[in-house]
Design an enzyme around this catalytic site. Structure first.
Site, PDB file in Angstrom:
ATOM      1  N   SER A  91     -14.451  -6.639   9.897  1.00 32.73           N
ATOM      2  CA  SER A  91     -13.184  -6.572   9.146  1.00 32.73           C
ATOM      3  C   SER A  91     -13.109  -7.658   8.072  1.00 32.73           C
ATOM      4  CB  SER A  91     -11.995  -6.713  10.108  1.00 32.73           C
ATOM      5  OG  SER A  91     -12.127  -7.877  10.891  1.00 32.73           O
ATOM      6  N   ASN A  99      -7.731 -12.231  20.181  1.00 27.78           N
ATOM      7  CA  ASN A  99      -6.571 -11.329  20.268  1.00 27.78           C
ATOM      8  C   ASN A  99      -5.262 -12.049  19.940  1.00 27.78           C
ATOM      9  OD1 ASN A  99      -8.530  -9.594  21.070  1.00 27.78           O
ATOM     10  ND2 ASN A  99      -7.848  -9.392  23.188  1.00 27.78           N
ATOM     11  N   SER A 135       0.839   8.190 -26.035  1.00 25.84           N
ATOM     12  CA  SER A 135      -0.044   9.287 -25.642  1.00 25.84           C
ATOM     13  C   SER A 135      -1.286   9.242 -26.509  1.00 25.84           C
ATOM     14  CB  SER A 135       0.699  10.608 -25.836  1.00 25.84           C
ATOM     15  OG  SER A 135      -0.218  11.664 -26.048  1.00 25.84           O
ATOM     16  N   LYS A 158       4.864  10.191 -28.884  1.00 27.56           N
ATOM     17  CA  LYS A 158       5.290   9.959 -27.514  1.00 27.56           C
ATOM     18  C   LYS A 158       5.511   8.483 -27.175  1.00 27.56           C
ATOM     19  CE  LYS A 158       5.687  12.475 -24.490  1.00 27.56           C
ATOM     20  NZ  LYS A 158       4.692  13.198 -23.683  1.00 27.56           N
ATOM     21  N   GLN A 202      -7.292  -3.270  14.649  1.00 28.05           N
ATOM     22  CA  GLN A 202      -7.882  -3.889  13.459  1.00 28.05           C
ATOM     23  C   GLN A 202      -7.498  -3.102  12.197  1.00 28.05           C
ATOM     24  OE1 GLN A 202     -11.811  -5.866  13.492  1.00 28.05           O
ATOM     25  NE2 GLN A 202     -12.503  -4.116  12.289  1.00 28.05           N
TER      26      GLN A 202
END
Ligand code: ARG
Length: 467
Positions: A22, A109, A276, A282, A321
């Site tokens: 991880s 943990n 645009s 635009k 996890q």
């Protein structure tokens, strides 16, 4: 060899290392991990669980590792799995066997539960500051637009006249609730899990309160199993952030509508809109659209977390996890959206004339003319019917209600007098709605003041300690 390699006769497959690791996404918690370890080892030394000089050396070296990581001169390894074991490995490389005392009375943990809580506490504080800035912009805009009339909508159909200030103040209330929700979520983040061990606590005489104090937590977890298996705080935060994004998305939708030619209530600043590649004319509200779009991923993260947790037996399971990428993405997304959204609102140009002409059309004073007849003694349902017919007549003759002559009005009811015109002017419609919470300038002014003081107390009364 792995830090846990003792009982294994083979090393793990490279594919497993990669799959299990991880570090790619938990390395961002290095500060929290190191601060947590420093508090833990200081306490181990103080309680006599490990020699004081070992505790001091570990403490000092951890501080050095932190500044080296900040300088960018430390590399993490996939093989070392996660941030917790990476830091311990680096510590061991630097001070050898002494480092082996660090993990006494601790498990990854409870360590990971601690790290996430610390990390998210800081993020909640930052997000609340960002919401506060948005609220301040809205309060300023509201004060500047107390008398700017606009149509209020239901079903996106013009309904009754309000002011732009009143509309903005609705978002202030919405955002104040978001702030309160986050403050409440913070209370449950602010509980310190170290001492839970793997799940059953530990036999060492640890001083949990000292660690909590050291790390700026208000309380310690009450049950070691819950301490390592609870991720409610992440789900709760993901939920608060989903609600917040839903609010920003609704606001964005209005911005998108308001800057169309059809509405034209506002114009976004050039610095906060885009063009645009093909259509030269635009000017697009990309920021608002992206904020609206990003609400989807934040909801997705909430559902991912709920689903990930839903059938997990107590206590820790590796499934957990998966919590990090989801909650980090929600936090990152919200932190990306809020400042740019705030700037977009802060710099937009309000177009009072357009708002006024929209309020004038669409019979937004129909309720008020119905109320006029009620005040002259006609029951509301009867009056509603009369005005319904009047509106149909106006549509047929392409007129607003206030453009009808008194003679025309009298064909609908002989109760109409000259005073009707004043009674149904848009200013009257708004100013007479002066109950607390209404759109009259005086009511909105009062709610601006109230919101300001609420904002102040929200920050003053809460103990949000930094560490
Ligand atoms: N990287 C793990 C996580 O994020 C840390 C905890 C690992 N604990 C374990 N018993 N394997 O959840």
């Amino acid at each position: 060899m792995k830090l846990w390699g003792g009982r294994f006769s083979k090393s793990t497959d490279a594919m497993v290392d990669d799959f299990n690791s991880s570090i790619r996404f938990d390395s961002r918690m290095f500060r929290q991990d190191i601060k947590g370890s420093m508090a833990h080892v200081k306490m181990l030394g103080k309680c006599g669980v490990i020699p004081k000089e070992d505790s001091d050396l570990i403490y000092k070296t951890l501080g050095e590792i932190m500044s080296d990581i900040e300088k960018g001169i430390v590399e993490f390894e996939i093989d070392a799995e996660d941030i917790h074991m990476n830091i311990e490995k680096i510590l061991t490389e630097r001070i050898g066997d002494v480092a082996k005392h660090l993990h006494t009375g601790r498990s990854r943990n409870d360590q990971v539960a601690l790290d996430i809580r610390m990390y998210l506490k800081d993020e909640v504080k930052e997000i609340r500051e960002m919401i506060k800035s948005l609220i301040e912009v809205l309060l300023r805009l509201a004060e500047d637009n107390l008398k700017v009339l606009m149509p209020g909508y239901t079903h996106l159909q013009r309904a009754q006249p309000i002011t732009f200030a009143h509309h903005l103040m609705a978002y202030v209330q919405i955002l104040l609730r978001d702030m309160e929700r986050l403050a409440d979520c913070y209370k449950r983040l602010d509980v310190m899990p170290l001492g839970s061990g793997a799940l059953a606590g530990t036999t060492y005489p640890l001083d949990r309160a000292m660690v909590a104090e050291e790390l700026g937590f208000s309380a310690i977890t009450e049950n070691s199993i819950d301490g390592v298996s609870d991720r409610d705080f992440a789900i709760e935060l993901a939920s608060c952030l989903s609600i917040l994004m839903m609010h920003l998305s609704r606001f964005s939708e209005e911005i998108v509508l308001w800057c169309t030619h059809e509405f034209s209530f506002i114009e976004l600043d050039d610095a906060y809109s885009t063009g645009s590649s093909i259509m030269p004319q635009k000017k697009n509200p990309d920021i608002a659209e992206l904020v609206r779009g990003k609400s989807g991923r934040v909801y997705g993260n909430l559902v991912a977390l709920l689903t990930m947790m839903k059938a997990l037996p107590l206590a820790y399971n590796k499934d957990m996890q998966e919590d990090k990428e989801a909650i980090f993405d929600s936090v990152d997304t919200v932190k990306m959206c809020l400042p740019v959204f705030t700037k977009m609102i802060d710099t937009m140009k309000v177009k009072p004339d357009k708002m006024l002409s929209a309020a004038k059309a669409g019979f937004t004073n129909a309720t008020d003319i119905a109320d006029y007849l009620v005040k002259k003694g006609i029951p509301f349902r009867v009056s509603h019917e009369i005005i319904g017919k009047m509106v149909a007549y106006c549509i047929q003759h392409n007129k607003n209600i206030d453009e009808l002559t008194l003679d025309e009005l009298k064909t609908f009811s002989d109760k109409f007098e000259q005073d009707v015109y004043k009674a149904i002017s848009l200013e009257t419609c708004v100013n007479e709605r002066k109950l607390p919470g209404g759109p009259a300038a005086e009511s909105v002014k009062a709610s601006v003041l109230k919101a300001r003081s609420k904002l102040k107390t929200l920050f003053e009364t809460e103990k949000m300690r930094c560490f």
